[in-house]
Design a protein around this motif. Sequence first.
Motif, PDB file in Angstrom:
ATOM      1  N   THR A 190       0.865  -1.167   0.000  1.00 22.00           N
ATOM      2  CA  THR A 190       0.000   0.000   0.000  1.00 22.00           C
ATOM      3  C   THR A 190       0.904   1.220   0.000  1.00 22.00           C
ATOM      4  O   THR A 190       1.894   1.271   0.726  1.00 22.00           O
ATOM      5  N   ALA A 208      -3.029  11.280   0.354  1.00 25.46           N
ATOM      6  CA  ALA A 208      -3.691  10.295  -0.496  1.00 25.46           C
ATOM      7  C   ALA A 208      -3.034   8.937  -0.312  1.00 25.46           C
ATOM      8  O   ALA A 208      -1.878   8.851   0.100  1.00 25.46           O
ATOM      9  N   ILE A 211      -3.171   4.566  -1.936  1.00 20.14           N
ATOM     10  CA  ILE A 211      -3.621   3.673  -3.001  1.00 20.14           C
ATOM     11  C   ILE A 211      -3.235   2.242  -2.644  1.00 20.14           C
ATOM     12  O   ILE A 211      -2.164   1.997  -2.087  1.00 20.14           O
ATOM     13  N   GLY A 223      -4.193  -0.511  -7.268  1.00 24.85           N
ATOM     14  CA  GLY A 223      -4.688   0.787  -7.696  1.00 24.85           C
ATOM     15  C   GLY A 223      -6.185   0.872  -7.778  1.00 24.85           C
ATOM     16  O   GLY A 223      -6.732   1.893  -8.210  1.00 24.85           O
ATOM     17  N   THR A 247      -8.559   3.929  -3.668  1.00 24.79           N
ATOM     18  CA  THR A 247      -7.819   5.133  -3.313  1.00 24.79           C
ATOM     19  C   THR A 247      -8.540   5.880  -2.197  1.00 24.79           C
ATOM     20  O   THR A 247      -9.744   5.681  -1.972  1.00 24.79           O
ATOM     21  N   THR A 269      -4.921  13.547  -7.755  1.00 25.25           N
ATOM     22  CA  THR A 269      -5.149  12.171  -8.198  1.00 25.25           C
ATOM     23  C   THR A 269      -3.920  11.344  -7.864  1.00 25.25           C
ATOM     24  O   THR A 269      -2.795  11.779  -8.116  1.00 25.25           O
ATOM     25  N   ILE A 270      -4.132  10.150  -7.334  1.00 26.08           N
ATOM     26  CA  ILE A 270      -3.032   9.244  -7.031  1.00 26.08           C
ATOM     27  C   ILE A 270      -3.112   8.056  -7.979  1.00 26.08           C
ATOM     28  O   ILE A 270      -4.210   7.579  -8.311  1.00 26.08           O
ATOM     29  N   SER A 271      -1.957   7.599  -8.434  1.00 25.99           N
ATOM     30  CA  SER A 271      -1.914   6.439  -9.322  1.00 25.99           C
ATOM     31  C   SER A 271      -0.583   5.714  -9.127  1.00 25.99           C
ATOM     32  O   SER A 271       0.329   6.240  -8.480  1.00 25.99           O
ATOM     33  N   VAL A 276      -5.905   0.448   2.515  1.00 24.91           N
ATOM     34  CA  VAL A 276      -5.563   1.827   2.179  1.00 24.91           C
ATOM     35  C   VAL A 276      -5.464   2.581   3.489  1.00 24.91           C
ATOM     36  O   VAL A 276      -6.479   2.886   4.116  1.00 24.91           O
TER      37      VAL A 276
END
Length: 127
Positions: free
Chosen positions: A33, A49, A51, A55, A58, A69-71, A107
């Motif tokens: 994680t 944030a 993830i 993925g 989130t 935005t988290i990726s 998460v």
Amino acid sequence: QVQLVESGGGLVQPGGSLRLSCAASGPSFSNCTMGWFRQAPGKEREFVAAINWSGSRTQFADSVKGRFTISRNNAENTMYLQMKNLVPEDTAVYYCAANPTGGRWYVGTRTYEYNVWGLGTQVTVAS
């Protein structure tokens, strides 16, 4: 054990965008994680944030929802934080963190849930 290096910080005007990267070394990134945290001068480190492994899940702090935005790209051992509509209150050192033991759906949002940390990258939002 995984090691983390952040990059992509810098000076940006209010309303601007930045993309932070977190490069991981070690064999276990895809089973970690991952999270982003930040710390402003004189303040405690706070969650931004997170993830999960794949993925598919989130979580965001209320202060950044709709703007960040988290990726992640497990094939490249890299996590990203895309930040848009930045405001001066986003100014901080941003840290990436890893938790290798939480499980595939996990998460985490608290600092103590992560046991591997990068050294941070400075983000300054100012005109």
